[in-house]
Enzyme design. Structure first.
Site, mmCIF file in Angstrom:
data_model
loop_
_atom_site.group_PDB
_atom_site.id
_atom_site.type_symbol
_atom_site.label_atom_id
_atom_site.label_comp_id
_atom_site.label_asym_id
_atom_site.label_seq_id
_atom_site.Cartn_x
_atom_site.Cartn_y
_atom_site.Cartn_z
ATOM 1 N N ASP A 30 0.952 -1.243 -0.142
ATOM 2 C CA ASP A 30 -0.209 0.236 -0.157
ATOM 3 C C ASP A 30 0.951 1.231 -0.031
ATOM 4 O O ASP A 30 1.726 1.251 0.572
ATOM 5 C CB ASP A 30 -0.683 0.011 1.179
ATOM 6 C CG ASP A 30 -2.240 1.027 1.023
ATOM 7 O OD1 ASP A 30 -1.697 2.320 1.374
ATOM 8 O OD2 ASP A 30 -3.164 0.651 1.008
ATOM 9 N N ILE A 31 0.600 2.285 -0.715
ATOM 10 C CA ILE A 31 1.417 3.593 -0.690
ATOM 11 C C ILE A 31 1.133 4.416 0.462
ATOM 12 O O ILE A 31 2.023 5.160 0.542
ATOM 13 C CB ILE A 31 0.983 4.295 -2.313
ATOM 14 C CG1 ILE A 31 -0.196 4.913 -2.235
ATOM 15 C CG2 ILE A 31 1.638 3.589 -3.397
ATOM 16 C CD1 ILE A 31 -0.650 5.538 -3.311
ATOM 17 N N GLY A 93 -15.348 3.159 3.442
ATOM 18 C CA GLY A 93 -14.013 3.648 3.132
ATOM 19 C C GLY A 93 -13.268 3.208 1.861
ATOM 20 O O GLY A 93 -12.132 3.458 1.831
ATOM 21 N N GLN A 94 -14.119 2.375 0.710
ATOM 22 C CA GLN A 94 -13.478 1.970 -0.058
ATOM 23 C C GLN A 94 -13.339 3.271 -1.121
ATOM 24 O O GLN A 94 -14.221 3.958 -1.347
ATOM 25 C CB GLN A 94 -14.248 0.895 -0.817
ATOM 26 C CG GLN A 94 -13.930 0.226 -2.104
ATOM 27 C CD GLN A 94 -14.772 -0.759 -2.974
ATOM 28 O OE1 GLN A 94 -15.879 -0.811 -2.378
ATOM 29 N NE2 GLN A 94 -14.066 -1.374 -3.784
ATOM 30 N N HIS A 100 -10.330 -5.227 -3.173
ATOM 31 C CA HIS A 100 -9.030 -5.586 -2.603
ATOM 32 C C HIS A 100 -9.012 -5.843 -1.082
ATOM 33 O O HIS A 100 -9.916 -5.390 -0.436
ATOM 34 C CB HIS A 100 -8.220 -4.258 -2.941
ATOM 35 C CG HIS A 100 -8.628 -3.069 -2.481
ATOM 36 N ND1 HIS A 100 -9.490 -2.255 -2.859
ATOM 37 C CD2 HIS A 100 -8.239 -2.009 -1.560
ATOM 38 C CE1 HIS A 100 -9.865 -1.199 -2.499
ATOM 39 N NE2 HIS A 100 -9.056 -1.177 -1.423
ATOM 40 N N HIS A 102 -7.017 -5.424 2.413
ATOM 41 C CA HIS A 102 -5.909 -4.861 3.112
ATOM 42 C C HIS A 102 -5.424 -6.039 3.846
ATOM 43 O O HIS A 102 -5.977 -6.407 4.830
ATOM 44 C CB HIS A 102 -6.372 -3.700 3.922
ATOM 45 C CG HIS A 102 -6.999 -2.753 3.057
ATOM 46 N ND1 HIS A 102 -6.087 -1.436 2.928
ATOM 47 C CD2 HIS A 102 -8.170 -2.286 2.405
ATOM 48 C CE1 HIS A 102 -6.837 -0.825 2.059
ATOM 49 N NE2 HIS A 102 -7.895 -1.156 1.944
#
Length: 114
Positions: A30-31, A93-94, A100, A102
């Site tokens: 994750d960035i 929060g998508q 995906h 987390h």
């Protein structure tokens, strides 16, 4: 989908720090990590959320979860524990509407989150 960030990562059009991949799934860092280990695990096929993926391709959903478990082992967090979160919908929060998971770990993760 041409405007989907994660589809572009799958196609190699957008760079990502890939940590593991399989025939049907891809895992990358994750960035904006929220834990020492924060990896996103996605199916290669585009589906907007976990429910849509489960309905259309339960095998792909199983591969996403299985790949997450392998990444957790690679990262050394499988024994200490980790969290696997699928946010579904903007209210949860998508922000990228390509399903995906987390994968979070490497520190204590209190419940409830947030």
């Amino acid at each position: 989908m041409t405007d989907c960030l994660f589809c572009k990562i799958v196609e190699g059009e957008v760079p990502a720090k890939i940590v593991r991949e399989s025939e049907r799934a891809l895992a990358f860092r994750d960035i904006n990590p929220q834990a020492p280990t924060h990896v996103l695990v996605i199916p290669r096929e585009h589906r907007p959320d976990a429910a849509a993926l489960a309905a259309s391709s339960p095998e792909a959903l199983a591969e996403v979860v299985g790949l997450a478990a392998r990444v957790a082992a690679d990262e050394g967090i499988a024994d200490s524990g980790y969290r696997l979160v699928f946010n579904t919908g903007a209210g949860a929060g998508q922000t990228v509407f390509h399903v995906h998971a987390h994968l979070l770990g490497g520190r204590g993760l209190n419940w409830p989150p947030g």
